[in-house]
Enzyme design. Sequence first.
Site, mmCIF file in Angstrom:
data_model
loop_
_atom_site.group_PDB
_atom_site.id
_atom_site.type_symbol
_atom_site.label_atom_id
_atom_site.label_comp_id
_atom_site.label_asym_id
_atom_site.label_seq_id
_atom_site.Cartn_x
_atom_site.Cartn_y
_atom_site.Cartn_z
ATOM 1 N N ARG A 219 55.590 36.407 13.840
ATOM 2 C CA ARG A 219 55.061 35.058 13.656
ATOM 3 C C ARG A 219 55.125 34.585 12.211
ATOM 4 O O ARG A 219 55.550 33.452 11.927
ATOM 5 C CB ARG A 219 53.632 34.969 14.196
ATOM 6 C CG ARG A 219 52.942 33.612 14.028
ATOM 7 C CD ARG A 219 53.816 32.416 14.296
ATOM 8 N NE ARG A 219 54.521 32.477 15.576
ATOM 9 C CZ ARG A 219 55.605 31.780 15.855
ATOM 10 N NH1 ARG A 219 56.138 30.989 14.942
ATOM 11 N NH2 ARG A 219 56.189 31.889 17.028
ATOM 12 N N LYS B 36 54.279 16.111 -3.102
ATOM 13 C CA LYS B 36 53.563 15.984 -1.825
ATOM 14 C C LYS B 36 54.038 17.068 -0.869
ATOM 15 O O LYS B 36 54.640 16.811 0.182
ATOM 16 C CB LYS B 36 53.775 14.586 -1.240
ATOM 17 C CG LYS B 36 53.188 13.486 -2.121
ATOM 18 C CD LYS B 36 53.507 12.106 -1.596
ATOM 19 C CE LYS B 36 52.946 11.031 -2.523
ATOM 20 N NZ LYS B 36 53.290 9.657 -2.063
ATOM 21 N N LYS C 289 51.222 7.531 -14.239
ATOM 22 C CA LYS C 289 51.021 6.635 -13.111
ATOM 23 C C LYS C 289 49.889 5.651 -13.400
ATOM 24 O O LYS C 289 49.308 5.667 -14.491
ATOM 25 C CB LYS C 289 50.748 7.456 -11.847
ATOM 26 C CG LYS C 289 51.942 8.345 -11.460
ATOM 27 C CD LYS C 289 51.628 9.262 -10.302
ATOM 28 C CE LYS C 289 51.575 8.528 -8.989
ATOM 29 N NZ LYS C 289 52.938 8.103 -8.548
ATOM 30 N N GLU D 244 55.376 4.979 -14.253
ATOM 31 C CA GLU D 244 55.367 4.188 -13.025
ATOM 32 C C GLU D 244 54.974 2.747 -13.337
ATOM 33 O O GLU D 244 54.022 2.511 -14.080
ATOM 34 C CB GLU D 244 54.373 4.787 -12.031
ATOM 35 C CG GLU D 244 54.210 3.989 -10.743
ATOM 36 C CD GLU D 244 53.022 4.471 -9.926
ATOM 37 O OE1 GLU D 244 53.264 5.021 -8.848
ATOM 38 O OE2 GLU D 244 51.866 4.307 -10.370
ATOM 39 N N ASP E 289 57.485 1.311 -8.304
ATOM 40 C CA ASP E 289 56.604 1.622 -7.186
ATOM 41 C C ASP E 289 56.565 0.472 -6.187
ATOM 42 O O ASP E 289 56.080 -0.618 -6.495
ATOM 43 C CB ASP E 289 55.193 1.911 -7.702
ATOM 44 C CG ASP E 289 54.248 2.310 -6.583
ATOM 45 O OD1 ASP E 289 54.676 3.076 -5.693
ATOM 46 O OD2 ASP E 289 53.092 1.850 -6.578
#
Length: 284
Positions: free
Chosen positions: A106, A141, A173, A202, A223
């Site tokens: 597994r 992410k 950002k 950004e 963005d």
Amino acid sequence: MFISDMPYAKTLRDHLLRTVRFSLEEDIGTGDITAKLIPEDQTASATVITREKGILCGREWFEEVFRQIDPTLELTWAKQDGDTIEPNDTLVTIKGNTRAILTAERCALNFLQTLSGTATLANQYAMAVNGKDIVVLDTRKTLPCLRLAQKYATYVGGCQNHRLGLYDMFLIKENHIAACGGIAQAVSKAQEVAPDKRIEVEVETIEQLKEALEQPVDVIMLDNFDAELTAKAIEMSNQKVKLESSGNMDLNKIDDIINTLPDFVSVGNLTKHVTALDLSLRLG
């Protein structure tokens, strides 16, 4: 393709060993009680097949699971990382102790099917920009504890890696800009903190883009700019700085953006919306 082909190979190898060790500890705990139903010295042969088309990725994670369980197990591969695989293809044959094969099954499949799923999705995005002078990038992410593994998989699938983490490149950002008091202030501070690191900023509006273009930055991230705004941004930048399209990017949105020809398109979906490839291990 192999881990040794990556520029961060040593870090990736260390990451592999740790994640496999933790996954086995998590799964086996005090012992595999179901495997004890089988005679201790019984041996067997098993094969792993795929039930769907995709890009194979994760061989070395798969191998490491079996190695940590029983280094005497013999694995013979029919496919390499990066190969296209078709339904019912045999990927690998395993021979050795039956208990060990079933205990490792597994965890080994979890790595192989998840990384193959990541590579398969990445390949779809790579094909979407095929023939265009655009690079598709992954993001941070990623699935928890699988950062470098998934970044390897996106590379295997034909995309490129953005920064590996918070340590190897600045990505300034909206919240950093707000906390620093503006783009100029944030960039100036970045030059003080780590003058040898690349700086990306950004922007969310054309006005912010104008300000960013006046700063010594390497990349400007657009963005959620639509195709019209992206084209305007490219015209304004006049090749002064690299531009990266980002924000809820999917295959449909890329289709709208790619003809404007930004330098990069970053896609969080590559690693956060992954469907594992359907693989199966059978004793034969």
